[in-house]
Design a protein around this motif. Structure first.
Motif: not given
Length: 300
Positions: A83-100
């Motif tokens: 849950x990205x509302x929690x400080x212990x949660x993380x995510x990598x934006x789709x855009x980062x992967x798209x750029x690579x």
């Protein structure tokens, strides 16, 4: 890197073809600096991760590692961990992967991480990842959301993946303590995929991380269902176990795929250990390359 540098030279490999790693975490210096890695130093110590890579590798530096290992293409995960509302949660934006993937289309393809808590907006993001960004599959970490893979909360995403014609991979088996301040329970036994495969016969499902310690259970589900596959990642090949290697080499040669779960397993080590297996050439090629091309509809 220029045009000639990022193209893979299969003549330098052991077997004359490049492998495809279907489970690769995108841990770059930027991702690490932004606090987007879901594990802490205790976890990295537990899996005996070398110190150098802990600082992250750029897409170009990782391609150099792929070349040394004999890996032609890596599938990069836009991970979504809780849950990205929690400080212990993380995510990598789709855009980062798209750029690579845009920078090195011959070497990288994208996987869309799934956060089932996002509802309809998450489905729309998945549509965009496939239609606009060219992502080739989806990825799910059930333990970060506390519910078994066959829970109703995931079903809209399974339906959408089936509609989009993309496979979804998910961790099955136990989970470790990824960070001391957020101890997650194990919720995903491989047999949970049995119900999903029945409800969504059009959906291609990949159980990653071997299903350990229920590897035999993972093999049984992959054997039962034509649309269920398994991946030997997150564990060094020499620790896959005799039953998994036998499955990949014989009656399961069309159902087993190769992955590393980098950082967890170094691709150079993984490839070295696979080359030490006494495998049939056709089974080895399916494991390292052909099955991934078929399942993810990748270019030859």
């Amino acid at each position: 890197m220029n045009e000639t540098e990022y193209k893979f030279d299969a003549t330098k490999t052991v077997d004359g073809y490049g492998a495809i790693d279907i489970v690769t975490n995108f841990y770059t210096p930027r991702v690490i600096a932004e606090g987007r890695v879901p594990t802490d130093e205790n976890f990295r110590d537990q899996v005996r991760m070398e110190q150098g890579p802990r600082k992250g590798l750029t897409p170009e530096e990782y391609i150099e590692k792929m070349d040394r290992a004999g890996i032609e293409r890596s599938l990069l995960i836009a991970t979504r961990c809780g849950d990205r509302r929690l400080s212990t949660s993380t995510e990598i934006p789709y855009e980062y992967i798209y750029e690579a993937c845009q920078a090195y289309p011959h070497r990288y393809s994208g996987l869309a991480g799934i956060n089932p808590l996002l509802g309809i907006s998450g489905l729309k993001e998945l549509d965009k990842a496939v239609h606009e960004y060219g992502f080739v599959g989806a990825h799910l970490y059930p333990h970060w959301f506390g519910q078994s893979p066959d829970a109703a909360i995931y079903y809209p995403y399974y339906a959408r993946c089936a509609e989009l014609g993309i496979p979804i991979m998910m961790q099955v088996g136990h989970c470790l303590i990824y960070r001391a301040d957020n101890r997650l329970a194990t919720v995903a036994r491989p047999m949970a995929l049995d119900r999903i495969a029945i409800d969504f016969p059009e959906l291609t499902i990949i159980g990653i991380h071997l299903g350990y310690p229920w590897t035999e259970e993972m093999i049984s589900v992959a054997t039962k269902h034509r649309n269920v596959f398994m991946c030997g990642d997150a564990y060094a090949p020499k620790h896959w176990g005799a039953s998994a290697v036998h499955f990949a080499n014989t009656y399961g040669q069309d159902k087993f795929l190769f992955g590393t779960d980098w950082w967890v397993i170094d691709p150079e080590r993984a490839m070295k250990e696979i080359h030490e297996f006494d495998m049939r050439p056709v089974s080895k090629r399916k494991l390292l390359r052909d099955n991934a091309i078929k399942v993810f509809n990748l270019p030859e």
